[in-house]
Design an enzyme around this catalytic site. Structure first.
Site, PDB file in Angstrom:
ATOM      1  N   LYS A  91     -41.465 -14.050  15.494  1.00  0.00           N
ATOM      2  CA  LYS A  91     -41.280 -12.624  15.755  1.00  0.00           C
ATOM      3  C   LYS A  91     -42.472 -12.118  16.572  1.00  0.00           C
ATOM      4  CE  LYS A  91     -39.442  -8.990  12.750  1.00  0.00           C
ATOM      5  NZ  LYS A  91     -39.572  -8.404  11.409  1.00  0.00           N
TER       6      LYS A  91
HETATM    7  O1  G3P Z   1     -37.334  -4.958   9.718  1.00  0.00           O
HETATM    8  C1  G3P Z   1     -38.276  -3.968   9.971  1.00  0.00           C
HETATM    9  C2  G3P Z   1     -38.598  -3.258   8.739  1.00  0.00           C
HETATM   10  O2  G3P Z   1     -39.272  -4.085   7.833  1.00  0.00           O
HETATM   11  C3  G3P Z   1     -39.302  -1.982   8.922  1.00  0.00           C
HETATM   12  O3  G3P Z   1     -38.792  -1.199   7.929  1.00  0.00           O
HETATM   13  O4  G3P Z   1     -38.713   0.653   6.377  1.00  0.00           O
HETATM   14  O5  G3P Z   1     -40.937  -0.198   7.230  1.00  0.00           O
HETATM   15  O6  G3P Z   1     -39.413   1.065   8.721  1.00  0.00           O
HETATM   16  P1  G3P Z   1     -39.502   0.166   7.548  1.00  0.00           P
END
Ligand code: G3P
Length: 222
Positions: A91
């Site tokens: 990634k």
């Molecule tokens: O896959 C990306 C994710 O982990 C980010 O999620 O909830 O931190 O915006 P969030």
């Protein structure tokens, strides 16, 4: 539509795998930090071991994120991560350096996931550089009053227009409606936190119906 789980927790990954709906896993440094009990003792080698454990549980793509900013360093780390298991997907952030690394990996046959994508042009660049996956963060766009799912719609249309094979992973999923909308748009994948995967199975009418069925079933002799 494929479901990935967005977590580094082995317990959550095992639980989702048991449901029979899991096609892959995405992690990032923040998700790794959440599961580390003692950060002062957590090494890069521990991180790689953890990724290997995830690969043992799920037979599907497992995104492991680089933790450097320069292209050359991303390339060195990404090659190291890719060597952990054939299912590891490197990634890389959608930056100029990230694009250089993605191009390199694509030429080496190492799969990549372009992450932290917030605009259609970033997604276009990811596909042109040869990324296997692109991860638009819908929840974080919604957080700043921008239409996260509108971005997914734009990316799916752009990729369809030109036949790009890069798969769209709807990321930063916060609730079941994100999953519904992602599937209506035709996104390839949603990467979903475990609590939201569980929520997908819930409906108050299912609960009410089941309660009544259980009450009525109780009249039967055992
Ligand atoms: O896959 C990306 C994710 O982990 C980010 O999620 O909830 O931190 O915006 P969030």
């Amino acid at each position: 539509m494929k479901f990935f789980i967005d977590t580094a927790s082995l317990d959550e990954i095992r639980a989702a795998a048991e449901l029979g709906v899991l096609d892959g896993v995405t992690t990032n440094p923040s998700l790794i930090a959440k599961i580390v009990r003692d950060p002062s003792n957590f090494t890069y080698s521990d991180f790689k071991e953890h990724i290997a454990k995830i690969c043992d549980i799920v037979d599907g793509p497992v995104s492991a994120e680089v933790t450097t900013l320069k292209a050359e360093e991303m390339i060195a780390q990404g090659e190291d991560l890719a060597a952990i298991h054939e299912n590891v997907v490197v990634k890389c952030p959608l930056t100029v350096d990230g694009l250089k690394a993605i191009r390199h990996f694509s030429q080496q046959g190492i799969r990549t996931n372009a992450t932290l994508v917030f605009s259609p042009n970033q997604a276009l660049l990811a596909a042109k550089a040869g990324a296997d996956y692109v991860s638009p963060f819908v929840g974080r766009l919604d957080d700043i009053s921008t239409d996260g799912m509108g971005l997914v719609e734009q990316i799916v249309t752009m990729y369809d227009n030109y036949g790009y094979l890069t798969e769209v992973i709807v990321a930063s999923v916060r609730h079941p409606q994100h999953v519904v909308e992602a599937s209506m748009i035709g996104a390839d994948i949603a990467t979903i936190p475990y609590p939201v995967i569980r929520q997908l199975a819930n409906h108050p009418l299912t609960d009410a119906g089941l309660k009544k069925f259980m009450e009525d079933a109780a009249v039967m002799k055992r």
